[in-house]
Design a protein around this motif. Structure first.
Motif, PDB file in Angstrom:
ATOM      1  N   PRO A  53       8.574 -20.104  -0.603  1.00 45.28           N
ATOM      2  CA  PRO A  53       8.101 -18.762  -0.249  1.00 45.28           C
ATOM      3  C   PRO A  53       7.290 -18.118  -1.371  1.00 45.28           C
ATOM      4  O   PRO A  53       7.628 -18.252  -2.553  1.00 45.28           O
ATOM      5  CB  PRO A  53       9.401 -17.993   0.003  1.00 45.28           C
ATOM      6  N   ILE A  54       6.211 -17.434  -0.981  1.00 52.00           N
ATOM      7  CA  ILE A  54       5.332 -16.763  -1.939  1.00 52.00           C
ATOM      8  C   ILE A  54       5.181 -15.298  -1.555  1.00 52.00           C
ATOM      9  O   ILE A  54       4.947 -14.974  -0.389  1.00 52.00           O
ATOM     10  CB  ILE A  54       3.943 -17.419  -1.976  1.00 52.00           C
ATOM     11  N   LEU A  55       5.299 -14.422  -2.536  1.00 47.51           N
ATOM     12  CA  LEU A  55       4.957 -13.009  -2.402  1.00 47.51           C
ATOM     13  C   LEU A  55       3.799 -12.726  -3.336  1.00 47.51           C
ATOM     14  O   LEU A  55       3.856 -13.065  -4.523  1.00 47.51           O
ATOM     15  CB  LEU A  55       6.144 -12.118  -2.767  1.00 47.51           C
ATOM     16  N   SER A  56       2.735 -12.102  -2.815  1.00 45.25           N
ATOM     17  CA  SER A  56       1.575 -11.787  -3.633  1.00 45.25           C
ATOM     18  C   SER A  56       1.178 -10.342  -3.401  1.00 45.25           C
ATOM     19  O   SER A  56       1.190  -9.856  -2.271  1.00 45.25           O
ATOM     20  CB  SER A  56       0.414 -12.728  -3.269  1.00 45.25           C
ATOM     21  N   PHE A  57       0.823  -9.643  -4.473  1.00 43.34           N
ATOM     22  CA  PHE A  57       0.378  -8.257  -4.324  1.00 43.34           C
ATOM     23  C   PHE A  57      -0.575  -7.879  -5.456  1.00 43.34           C
ATOM     24  O   PHE A  57      -0.686  -8.569  -6.463  1.00 43.34           O
ATOM     25  CB  PHE A  57       1.567  -7.288  -4.278  1.00 43.34           C
ATOM     26  N   ALA A  58      -1.276  -6.775  -5.239  1.00 42.68           N
ATOM     27  CA  ALA A  58      -2.213  -6.245  -6.227  1.00 42.68           C
ATOM     28  C   ALA A  58      -2.364  -4.751  -5.990  1.00 42.68           C
ATOM     29  O   ALA A  58      -2.019  -4.236  -4.921  1.00 42.68           O
ATOM     30  CB  ALA A  58      -3.573  -6.942  -6.125  1.00 42.68           C
ATOM     31  N   GLY A  59      -2.891  -4.044  -6.973  1.00 41.60           N
ATOM     32  CA  GLY A  59      -3.124  -2.615  -6.840  1.00 41.60           C
ATOM     33  C   GLY A  59      -4.473  -2.328  -6.217  1.00 41.60           C
ATOM     34  O   GLY A  59      -5.459  -3.030  -6.478  1.00 41.60           O
ATOM     35  N   SER A  60      -4.552  -1.295  -5.403  1.00 40.02           N
ATOM     36  CA  SER A  60      -5.789  -0.999  -4.670  1.00 40.02           C
ATOM     37  C   SER A  60      -6.940  -0.602  -5.588  1.00 40.02           C
ATOM     38  O   SER A  60      -8.107  -0.679  -5.185  1.00 40.02           O
ATOM     39  CB  SER A  60      -5.551   0.125  -3.657  1.00 40.02           C
ATOM     40  N   ASN A  61      -6.639  -0.188  -6.826  1.00 38.93           N
ATOM     41  CA  ASN A  61      -7.692   0.246  -7.747  1.00 38.93           C
ATOM     42  C   ASN A  61      -8.168  -0.866  -8.672  1.00 38.93           C
ATOM     43  O   ASN A  61      -8.902  -0.599  -9.634  1.00 38.93           O
ATOM     44  CB  ASN A  61      -7.195   1.432  -8.583  1.00 38.93           C
ATOM     45  N   GLU A  62      -7.775  -2.086  -8.395  1.00 35.08           N
ATOM     46  CA  GLU A  62      -8.171  -3.201  -9.250  1.00 35.08           C
ATOM     47  C   GLU A  62      -9.572  -3.707  -8.910  1.00 35.08           C
ATOM     48  O   GLU A  62     -10.172  -3.327  -7.914  1.00 35.08           O
ATOM     49  CB  GLU A  62      -7.158  -4.354  -9.109  1.00 35.08           C
TER      50      GLU A  62
END
Length: 284
Positions: A223-232
């Motif tokens: 399983p993989i969880l990936s995320f980032a910030g909208s201001n990147e």
């Protein structure tokens, strides 16, 4: 409880780790920091460690030889060696991660979750592509296309690469490049080469180039969880591309965290809740 660990790598460098002990031996998150970072800089990781450990999941912030831009590291023979983001070679990350995997196993944990932030994502994926049976879950926090972003941002990229190659050829791998990377950062010749070549080991999230296959990502089946910030930077927001390329992963979740940056300022609690929910849903 928060504790400090000191461990020696295969090549005898002493690394330090900050351990948030949950008091249980079910799960431990192994956190791989980004370029030049440390526990003192990564406030969101500190909050994450506290919140997870308060909810039964231990957390180890593992320093690697690339912490800070320049550091002076002790070796087992009592000598010192200068490292840091300015001098590290990407492939050495295997040694740094391995020592912490071994440490967590020695503590008796049943399941390990590998979490990378920024450059730490590249390191985590590279390690798993070589050791794909050692952890139960992968978390990618702002996974970067290191080569693609560097080539887009550095107008003198070709000249920098030629300079670096000439320095290495002439026996000066640690010679600093004349230009600052991004206008702010010193980097050695060998480090620039290890972080700048297409189809190299670090080029494992080639989002800008977008080849048919992301070789290292394609072999991951946990399983993989990936995320980032909208201001990147826009490249970080292309989470759907990563999901499409993880062809052997049937459990890939991704999110864009609104109104925050590369270090998730003011969203630390939200990140903690997202990760805790994902672990409880997918790994328990």
């Amino acid at each position: 409880m928060i504790d400090l660990f000191y461990e020696y790598t295969e090549d005898k460098l002493r690394l330090q780790g900050t351990y948030f002990d949950s008091g249980r031996l079910d799960y431990c998150v192994l956190f791989i920091h980004g370029q030049a970072q440390s526990i003192l800089d990564n406030y969101f990781a500190y909050v994450l460690g506290k919140n997870l450990s308060n909810n039964g999941i231990s957390f180890l912030y593992s320093h690697n030889r690339g912490y800070s831009y320049i550091n002076c590291m002790s070796k087992k023979d009592s000598t010192l060696e200068m490292n840091g983001a300015t001098f590290e070679i990407f492939e050495d990350s295997l040694k740094d991660i391995e020592v912490w995997i071994t440490k967590i196993k020695s503590l008796g944990y049943k399941k390990i979750i590998l979490m990378g932030h920024s450059l730490g994502c590249n390191k985590a994926l590279y390690y798993l592509s070589k050791n794909n049976n050692c952890v139960q879950g992968l978390v990618l926090a702002s996974a970067p296309d290191m080569v693609g972003i560097t080539k887009k941002e550095e107008s003198e990229f070709d000249n920098l690469l030629n300079e670096a190659k000439n320095n290495v050829k002439n026996g000066n791998p640690r010679q600093l490049l004349k230009n600052l990377i991004g206008g702010t950062d010193y980097i050695s010749s060998a480090t620039f080469i290890s972080e700048s070549l297409e189809n190299s080991n670090i080029d494992n999230f080639p989002i800008e180039r977008n080849p048919e296959t992301f070789e290292q990502l394609s072999v991951i089946n946990i399983p993989i969880l990936s995320f980032a910030g909208s201001n990147e930077y826009p490249t970080y927001l292309k989470q759907h591309v990563l999901k499409e390329k993880a062809i052997n992963c049937d459990n890939f979740e991704y999110q864009i965290i609104d109104n925050t940056n590369h270090f998730y300022n003011n969203k630390e609690e939200e990140i903690s809740k997202i990760l805790l929910k994902w672990i409880n849903k997918n790994l328990k």
